[in-house]
Design a protein around this motif. Sequence first.
Motif, PDB file in Angstrom:
ATOM      1  N   LEU A 476       0.856  -1.178   0.000  1.00 43.24           N
ATOM      2  CA  LEU A 476       0.000   0.000   0.000  1.00 43.24           C
ATOM      3  C   LEU A 476       0.896   1.234   0.000  1.00 43.24           C
ATOM      4  CD1 LEU A 476      -3.010   0.734   0.134  1.00 43.24           C
ATOM      5  CD2 LEU A 476      -2.795   0.794   2.615  1.00 43.24           C
ATOM      6  N   SER A 477       0.566   2.251  -0.808  1.00 44.72           N
ATOM      7  CA  SER A 477       1.415   3.431  -0.937  1.00 44.72           C
ATOM      8  C   SER A 477       0.623   4.690  -0.614  1.00 44.72           C
ATOM      9  CB  SER A 477       1.985   3.524  -2.359  1.00 44.72           C
ATOM     10  OG  SER A 477       0.930   3.626  -3.306  1.00 44.72           O
ATOM     11  N   GLY A 478       1.347   5.824  -0.490  1.00 44.95           N
ATOM     12  CA  GLY A 478       0.709   7.104  -0.234  1.00 44.95           C
ATOM     13  C   GLY A 478       0.118   7.219   1.156  1.00 44.95           C
ATOM     14  N   SER A 494      -3.039   9.528   1.105  1.00 41.25           N
ATOM     15  CA  SER A 494      -3.031  10.939   0.716  1.00 41.25           C
ATOM     16  C   SER A 494      -4.275  11.347  -0.066  1.00 41.25           C
ATOM     17  CB  SER A 494      -1.779  11.241  -0.111  1.00 41.25           C
ATOM     18  OG  SER A 494      -1.689  10.361  -1.225  1.00 41.25           O
ATOM     19  N   ASP A 495      -4.977  10.403  -0.665  1.00 38.77           N
ATOM     20  CA  ASP A 495      -6.200  10.732  -1.398  1.00 38.77           C
ATOM     21  C   ASP A 495      -7.439  10.660  -0.511  1.00 38.77           C
ATOM     22  OD1 ASP A 495      -6.463   8.020  -1.011  1.00 38.77           O
ATOM     23  OD2 ASP A 495      -6.652   7.502  -3.131  1.00 38.77           O
ATOM     24  N   GLY A 496      -7.262  10.472   0.819  1.00 32.12           N
ATOM     25  CA  GLY A 496      -8.374  10.453   1.757  1.00 32.12           C
ATOM     26  C   GLY A 496      -9.018   9.101   1.957  1.00 32.12           C
ATOM     27  N   THR A 497      -8.477   8.057   1.360  1.00 30.56           N
ATOM     28  CA  THR A 497      -9.040   6.714   1.509  1.00 30.56           C
ATOM     29  C   THR A 497      -8.642   6.125   2.854  1.00 30.56           C
ATOM     30  OG1 THR A 497      -8.915   6.366  -0.871  1.00 30.56           O
ATOM     31  CG2 THR A 497      -9.198   4.403   0.500  1.00 30.56           C
ATOM     32  N   VAL A 498      -9.601   5.477   3.518  1.00 24.69           N
ATOM     33  CA  VAL A 498      -9.335   4.797   4.782  1.00 24.69           C
ATOM     34  C   VAL A 498      -9.226   3.303   4.519  1.00 24.69           C
ATOM     35  CG1 VAL A 498     -10.158   4.339   7.113  1.00 24.69           C
ATOM     36  CG2 VAL A 498     -10.593   6.565   6.058  1.00 24.69           C
ATOM     37  N   TRP A 499      -8.149   2.701   4.994  1.00 27.42           N
ATOM     38  CA  TRP A 499      -7.895   1.270   4.837  1.00 27.42           C
ATOM     39  C   TRP A 499      -7.905   0.612   6.203  1.00 27.42           C
ATOM     40  CZ3 TRP A 499      -6.495  -1.016  -0.023  1.00 27.42           C
ATOM     41  CH2 TRP A 499      -6.379  -0.102  -1.084  1.00 27.42           C
ATOM     42  N   ALA A 500      -8.228  -0.661   6.245  1.00 26.70           N
ATOM     43  CA  ALA A 500      -8.273  -1.409   7.504  1.00 26.70           C
ATOM     44  C   ALA A 500      -7.631  -2.777   7.316  1.00 26.70           C
ATOM     45  CB  ALA A 500      -9.712  -1.580   7.973  1.00 26.70           C
ATOM     46  N   THR A 501      -6.963  -3.239   8.382  1.00 24.43           N
ATOM     47  CA  THR A 501      -6.378  -4.566   8.376  1.00 24.43           C
ATOM     48  C   THR A 501      -6.470  -5.156   9.772  1.00 24.43           C
ATOM     49  OG1 THR A 501      -4.346  -5.850   7.958  1.00 24.43           O
ATOM     50  CG2 THR A 501      -4.069  -3.607   8.754  1.00 24.43           C
ATOM     51  N   ALA A 517     -15.872   2.023   3.242  1.00 18.90           N
ATOM     52  CA  ALA A 517     -16.829   2.955   2.658  1.00 18.90           C
ATOM     53  C   ALA A 517     -17.372   3.841   3.770  1.00 18.90           C
ATOM     54  CB  ALA A 517     -17.963   2.198   1.979  1.00 18.90           C
ATOM     55  N   VAL A 518     -16.912   5.094   3.823  1.00 14.97           N
ATOM     56  CA  VAL A 518     -17.288   5.988   4.919  1.00 14.97           C
ATOM     57  C   VAL A 518     -17.771   7.337   4.393  1.00 14.97           C
ATOM     58  CG1 VAL A 518     -15.912   4.954   6.748  1.00 14.97           C
ATOM     59  CG2 VAL A 518     -14.834   6.543   5.155  1.00 14.97           C
ATOM     60  N   GLY A 519     -18.668   7.315   3.419  1.00 16.28           N
ATOM     61  CA  GLY A 519     -19.291   8.535   2.953  1.00 16.28           C
ATOM     62  C   GLY A 519     -18.369   9.394   2.104  1.00 16.28           C
ATOM     63  N   SER A 520     -18.879  10.585   1.732  1.00 18.36           N
ATOM     64  CA  SER A 520     -18.127  11.503   0.887  1.00 18.36           C
ATOM     65  C   SER A 520     -17.471  12.578   1.744  1.00 18.36           C
ATOM     66  CB  SER A 520     -19.063  12.151  -0.130  1.00 18.36           C
ATOM     67  OG  SER A 520     -20.095  12.852   0.539  1.00 18.36           O
ATOM     68  N   GLY A 521     -16.721  13.458   1.078  1.00 16.90           N
ATOM     69  CA  GLY A 521     -16.066  14.527   1.818  1.00 16.90           C
ATOM     70  C   GLY A 521     -14.672  14.133   2.248  1.00 16.90           C
ATOM     71  N   THR A 522     -14.042  15.014   3.014  1.00 13.99           N
ATOM     72  CA  THR A 522     -12.661  14.836   3.443  1.00 13.99           C
ATOM     73  C   THR A 522     -12.604  14.177   4.812  1.00 13.99           C
ATOM     74  OG1 THR A 522     -12.013  16.827   2.241  1.00 13.99           O
ATOM     75  CG2 THR A 522     -10.495  16.032   3.918  1.00 13.99           C
ATOM     76  N   THR A 523     -11.742  13.191   4.961  1.00 12.14           N
ATOM     77  CA  THR A 523     -11.537  12.572   6.269  1.00 12.14           C
ATOM     78  C   THR A 523     -10.712  13.526   7.124  1.00 12.14           C
ATOM     79  OG1 THR A 523     -11.594  10.345   5.330  1.00 12.14           O
ATOM     80  CG2 THR A 523     -10.567  10.595   7.488  1.00 12.14           C
TER      81      THR A 523
END
Length: 550
Positions: A476-478, A494-501, A517-523
Amino acid sequence: MHSPEHTSLSRRAVVRTLSWTTPAVAVAAAAPAYATSVPSTGQVVVENYAIEPVDNVPTPTVEQCQQHAGITFLATRNNQPAPTTDTVTVQLPFGLTFAGGLGANVDGVTVLEVPVGRNGVVTVPAIVPTGSAGTYTVTVAYRGETTTQSVVVTPAPGEVFEIHRSTGSSTASATFSALEVSVGSAVSAGAIMGDQYTATNSAGSDQVKNGANGAVIAAGGTVRLWGRNIDAPTTAPVALKHSGTEVTGMQFVDAWTSIADNDQSTGGVAASASGNVFQWYRTGTTSGTLVVAKVSGITGTVLQVASDQTRSYVRTTTGVFSWTTATRGSSATATQILASGNVTQLDTFGYVYNGTKVGGSAIADGKLWSWGSDAKASSIALPAGATGVAKIATGSAGLMILDTAGNLWSRGVYSSDANSWTKRASDVVDFSFWGFGDIYAGGMWITTAGTAFKFFGDRTWYTPEPVTRASDRTPLSGITKTFSSDGTYLLLTSDGTVWATGGNLDNAGRNRATTLAVGSGTTTDLNVWGLHLGSNYYGGGYVLKNSAGC
């Protein structure tokens, strides 16, 4: 916080501390405080330079995603206003940007050369806070001299999503889901998830832990609490009140949930910068009373709060204050445990499981301090060869620091000598950390290349592994931020995506991440909690979104 970070399951179970709610400070590289020149006469002339904030200017306060202009500094050369032909270097930490995309990103820091104006006044271009609420530091360098200016970022409206992890054994891959929390039209950073699991005690009977507690600052600085220990479902959080009056004006919040058998208690602390501090506690039983106490004895401007089972803390401009959780009454009194006007970081832990585990660490006057259940701070020598400290994280199973050269150091149960330091990695820009009892600890670090490595130790240091995409097993990068707890980890890219492991390194193949999947907008804020007992894992967290985006 903890923020995360440890099994008190407070906001700092990852960091805290300091971390997300207390953004990292960028410091310009050291340089000589003077320069020399040799005129035609052959005489050596010493040039003196200075840079400082303009006098009597209050600390700027700006809402997330809103522009703020007018931060100024005064540059002098030989005790006279610097000439307009000179420039200064302005650095913004991660979470602050220049309006219009000005500046260059250098290892997560935005750097911009700004010309000196008339009378030596340097006017910083408008800035936009894109990170979480908290206190940030703008750094300005002029010919080797540096100075700083704090910027307080207040929350913007947004949405809160609970993150739930599937319950399963170490051989099962974790799955994650998100559920929106209905806390009103305006929500700010500061939520925390608690514990939620069913365990079997030594007698073979189930102990239901009725956790999943949350706390968040909403419109007007009000505090909303929810969770099974608070008697408020996800869709209907309750307001924090003291003596029948709703608490308002809060800017900081933290919370905890017990993991001990037959103990369903929960609590937390909320505060304003001006020093209004409130602590809450509840036994968690259906007949339990929600105790809300106003805390006295605190001086200075509040910069951070931390709440753990049995003890809470406040970091201010005069030091660190602490008190034992009030389980009854409407008041509590804090005691100063570290006196300093320069406490830059605080991280704590505390829980009851096979005995009470309480303690913390701080950076004050450039030194590392630590304490246990007696809340008596003592200094700890930094690792030999380490530069200044950029970040600390503590727990009952150990202590980690990131030095300003990007080296990650640890001491704790995964070392042959619990009181000695071991260098774990280099080229590190950030990390998160958790611990359980005096048994084991783990977390993640982020490299300068934007990749994350998961680490784990239980008197044996497992080989760290990069976090990979579950879909194709590529790294995973960024990655800009990580949040760690026992067996549950969240990452922000950096693109605002939330990942989980899910899972620790002693579980094969548990370094694979999936998106949430946590809605739109900025985290704008997120955190995590997790625990495993025997072979079963439990966990979750939250994500705060800014609905407007910026």
